[in-house]
Every structure is written in C-alpha cells, then in structure tokens.
Write an enzyme that holds these catalytic residues in place. Structure first.
Site, PDB file in Angstrom:
ATOM      1  CB  SER A  74      -0.827  -0.054   1.261  1.00 31.29           C
ATOM      2  OG  SER A  74      -1.900  -1.244   1.075  1.00 31.29           O
ATOM      3  CG  PHE A  98     -13.099   8.245  15.773  1.00 27.33           C
ATOM      4  CD1 PHE A  98     -13.654   9.066  16.518  1.00 27.33           C
ATOM      5  CD2 PHE A  98     -12.898   8.640  14.412  1.00 27.33           C
ATOM      6  CE1 PHE A  98     -14.115  10.126  16.158  1.00 27.33           C
ATOM      7  CE2 PHE A  98     -13.206   9.924  14.020  1.00 27.33           C
ATOM      8  CZ  PHE A  98     -13.910  10.661  14.730  1.00 27.33           C
ATOM      9  CG  ASP A 129      -5.217  -4.438   2.954  1.00 27.24           C
ATOM     10  OD1 ASP A 129      -4.729  -5.316   1.981  1.00 27.24           O
ATOM     11  OD2 ASP A 129      -4.459  -4.635   4.252  1.00 27.24           O
TER      12      ASP A 129
END
Length: 496
Positions: A112, A286, A335
């Site tokens: 990535s 979060f 992913d």
C-alpha cells in the site's frame, strides 16, 4: 523522439511564488514525465473543464473480485433484487472507468505504501516507502533526504484549498500517511518506532508530520484510528493500552494549541457534537489502533462514526472554503478482512465504502466536484464453482438444480475462497455441511497455508464522475491518477 521530449518539457512548469515547487527528483522521474505526457495526450481530444473540488476514495485491497462479491452481497440484502448479481455499487455506474496497473518499482505484487505514493505524487516508488523516490533505501533516513516528493495535499494547500484525509485504518497507516508525510519506512508511525539512525538524521515520525505542519499547510480534517501514535506512553488509552510516544508530546493537544478554531474528538459522541460551522480544523482518532470493522462497529461500546458519517462531516467542513477542497477517503479495513481470510468483514466494509461514495454524491454539486473511486491493490480472493443465480455469495455452492455441489473429496465448498491465507486446508478438508459459512467470523478455505493472506498483482479499477472524469479511460499506470487530479483541479504540478 525530439517531439516527445518537447511535449514532456512543455508539460512541466515553474510554479508561481505562491505555490509549492516540485523537486527535480520528482519532475525528472520517468514515471512522472511519461504519465504527464499521457494526460497531455488525452486533453488534446476533450474539453478542459475544471473541478473546484476533488474527492478520491480508495478501497484498500478492493480488487475486481471484491467489487463483484460486494455488489452481489449488497444486492442480496435489498428486497426485490432477483439474486444480487444485477446490483451495482454506487460508483459502478460512474460514466468513466479505467484499469490500473499497481506494481511497485521493486515488487510485482505491491504494498500500500508504494501504490498510494504513486497516486498522490505521480511517481512510482518502492514498497514500504511513503512519498519518497525509489532512490531512497527503505528504513534508511539519510537516504531519503532530498528525495522527498510533493503530494496532492501539498499542492492543494499551496493553492489555498482545504484538505482532508479520512481512513478506517490508523490515520498513520501507509495509505492515508502517503498523502501528507514523506518517510522511507511506513512503520515509523510514532517516534518510538524510529531507529537510532533516523533520530540522528532528524527524520520525523508520521504522526508528528501530520500534526506539526504550519497552519497554511495543515490538514483541515484528519479522521481515523491510530490514537496511540499521538499520545505519550505515560497515558493509558483504554483497556490498559498505552500511548506510543516516547518524546512525552501529546500531539492531540498540539493540534488544538497550534491551529485556529481546532477541535479534537475521540469517540462518536464528541464527533456528533462538532459544530461544522465554527470548526476550522478537526482531528478525530477513534481507536487506539485501527477502527472497527463495519460488521463490528455497532457493538463498540466506545462508539465510532461510520465511514459515511466521517465523509459527510468532512465535506461539511471542507466546503466552507470558496476556493475548493481535496478530500482523500480510505476504507482501510477491506484489506484487513482479506488478510484475515475473512470475506464477510471485507465485503461489509466494501459496501460501506459504496455508501460513503453515495453520500458524497448526494452532498456535492456534480458540475464542480470530481469524484474518483479506486483501490491500491487487489487480493488473492476468488469467486469459483458454478453456483446458481442468487446463491448466497457467502454460502456453499448450489448447482442450478438446487443440489449442493461437492468436490472430488465428496464435501461441499464455498463460492468464495483464497489462494493463500489462515484458512488454508492442511491434510483432510473440513466438511462444511453443517458450518455457517455466512457467519461474520468464518474464514474461507485457502490453498496455501499462511498466517496472513497476501495481496495480488492484477489490475484494479478506477471509476470517475464530474469535471475531468473523461481522463479516466483505458489501461493506465497508477501514477497517472496524480496527473488526472492535478489536471482537473489545476493544482499547478504540471502544465497542459
């Protein structure tokens, strides 16, 4: 050859004093020049309308087979759909589509870091490095000095646009981090990850690079997981988890102290309470690590906003800038579901990405906003057998006659599977006759045993609508995506 060289030369530009200047190691790259020329060729044939706003959605690991399975999965939950196969994800009906080649400069099957670097800088690079050229050595700070690449976020900020990065993964994870940081090692998410060589040569960790940008170049919105990389290791971050900063700096406080009208939130309650009219800079972290899978999010006692909610609130804040904005949104846990051999969770997150795209469509003016949806790479995820029309995509294969299909070992099998991964069959294959293969934690069977399923190397898709979307066509290198956005939004990186 002289004509081509002249065209490429004309496509590069000396940027005005009010804009960012691309380094020569970026503009001299053959990846950069060849993809700039490709966009130049396309613009000779079509109109030159510009986009005020650009939203780039990236489904991490969302290959073609994932799109197909997610489309069916979503369709089978919609009353009245014949079987799910006829369904479309929100972005699959965009007017322009291309196939994208994803390899890194040193890997046939990419990671990535290298793939997102290509999308946000116009330059292909190595696996594992973020927005530095491939002359850098991975995990070597000194080698990256002078090889930093200017990103779409840098260009947008220099033009006076608002910028945002959203992810359901850690916001310091490879895909979102490539948009705003430059580093020779994707794993340097907090300062405690930096080796002695990096500290000596003054490389900064990714979380530091996100927060410690001057106000003119700061992100307007940054939402995701990865809270641990922003807080000191003296702070307990829920469930006995600790922060990972050894420098004692609380970057969440630095965010609110250093930026005007800035807010920091860490749960859905705080997120929902944000006044978008008065908030100029919003940081939301979060989860200590990655955010929850969409399949699990509703069970999270702390509460996390959905990808759709984060996208719409980001747009509400960003659109206050009359000059426009650039927003990058990643669905990072598609992913991770695949790596775990867990199709259910991967597909749920892919469907939620589709929901977020639809929310963006509903919240923007199609005449002034370019929306693009793509992936960074695919996975070794397969759709096999000959299931009848409408067969549950997560279920056992049933033939057209309705009978359960069996393999040579006399046992049934699922439509979805993986070439490798943690669900690999070793020895005799399990009999799935009485197994609930549609349960959210079921791991699809795989051929080659591995602790984590791997990426795959085939092309992925790119879908686009709005001003500049006509540039999305054919089979392209992944770094062309940078040039399409740069051209559509007139960011100043190249001249056409």
């Amino acid at each position: 050859m002289k004509i081509v060289a002249a065209l490429v030369s004309c496509s590069l530009v000396t940027i005005t004093a009010n804009a960012a200047v691309l380094p020569t190691n970026q503009t001299d790259s053959e990846w950069f020049k060849s993809s700039a020329l490709k966009v130049t060729e396309k613009t000779q044939q079509v109109n030159k309308e510009k986009a005020k706003n650009v939203i780039l959605f990236v489904g991490d690991g969302m290959g073609i087979s994932t799109l197909t399975a997610a489309r069916i999965f979503q369709g089978q939950q919609i009353e009245g759909n014949m079987g799910g196969e006829e369904n479309f994800l929100s972005f699959e009906q965009f007017p322009h589509t291309a196939l994208v080649k994803t390899y890194n400069t040193n890997q046939q099957t990419p990671d990535s870091a290298g793939t997102m670097t290509a999308m946000v800088t116009g330059v292909k690079s190595k696996a594992g490095v973020l927005s530095v050229s491939d002359t850098s050595l991975r995990a070597n700070c000194l080698s990256s000095k002078g090889n930093e690449l200017t990103t779409l976020v840098d260009l947008a900020n220099a033009k006076g646009l608002s910028t945002g990065v959203v992810s359901t993964a850690r916001i310091t994870h490879a895909t979102p981090a490539a948009a705003y940081s430059s580093t020779p090692e994707r794993g340097w998410e907090a300062d405690s990850n930096l080796p002695a060589e990096a500290i000596t040569n003054e490389c900064k960790d990714i979380a530091y690079q996100l927060v410690m940008r001057d106000e003119d170049n700061a992100l307007t919105v940054a939402l995701g997981g990865g809270r641990r990389n922003f807080i000191p290791d003296t702070i307990t971050d829920g469930e006995d988890k600790k922060g990972r900063r050894s420098d004692g700096v609380d970057l969440t406080k630095s965010w609110t102290d250093n930026l005007s009208n800035a807010a920091y939130v860490w749960d859905k309650t705080g997120f929902d309470a944000i006044d978008t009219a008065s908030t100029e800079h919003l940081l939301g972290l979060f989860n200590s690590s990655h955010m929850e899978y969409e399949a699990d999010r509703m069970d999270d006692t702390a509460g996390e906003p959905s990808l759709t909610e984060m996208t719409t609130k980001s747009i509400d804040i960003l659109k206050k800038n009359d000059q426009g904005y650039l927003l990058i949104v990643e669905s990072g846990r598609i992913d991770h579901g695949h790596h775990a051999g867990n199709a259910h969770r991967a597909l749920m997150d892919a469907v939620e990405l589709s929901n977020a795209v639809q929310a963006a469509i509903d919240s923007t003016d199609p005449e002034e906003t370019l929306i693009m949806v793509t992936a960074d790479h695919s996975h070794v995820f397969t759709i096999a057998g000959y299931p009848k029309r409408g067969n549950p995509i997560l279920g056992l294969v049933h033939n057209v006659d309705g009978n359960v299909a069996t393999a040579k070992d006399g046992k049934p099998y699922t439509t979805l599977g993986y070439t490798n991964g943690p669900g690999a069959v070793v020895g005799l294959r399990d009999d799935l006759s009485s197994v609930d293969t549609q349960e959210k934690s079921f791991k699809q069977q795989a051929l080659i045993p591995m602790g984590s399923e791997t990426h795959a190397g085939e092309d992925i898709s790119l879908h686009a609508t709005g001003p500049g979307s006509h540039l999305v066509q054919g089979v392209i290198e992944q770094n062309v995506i940078f040039h399409i956005i740069n051209q559509a939004q007139s960011l100043g990186g190249t001249k056409y």
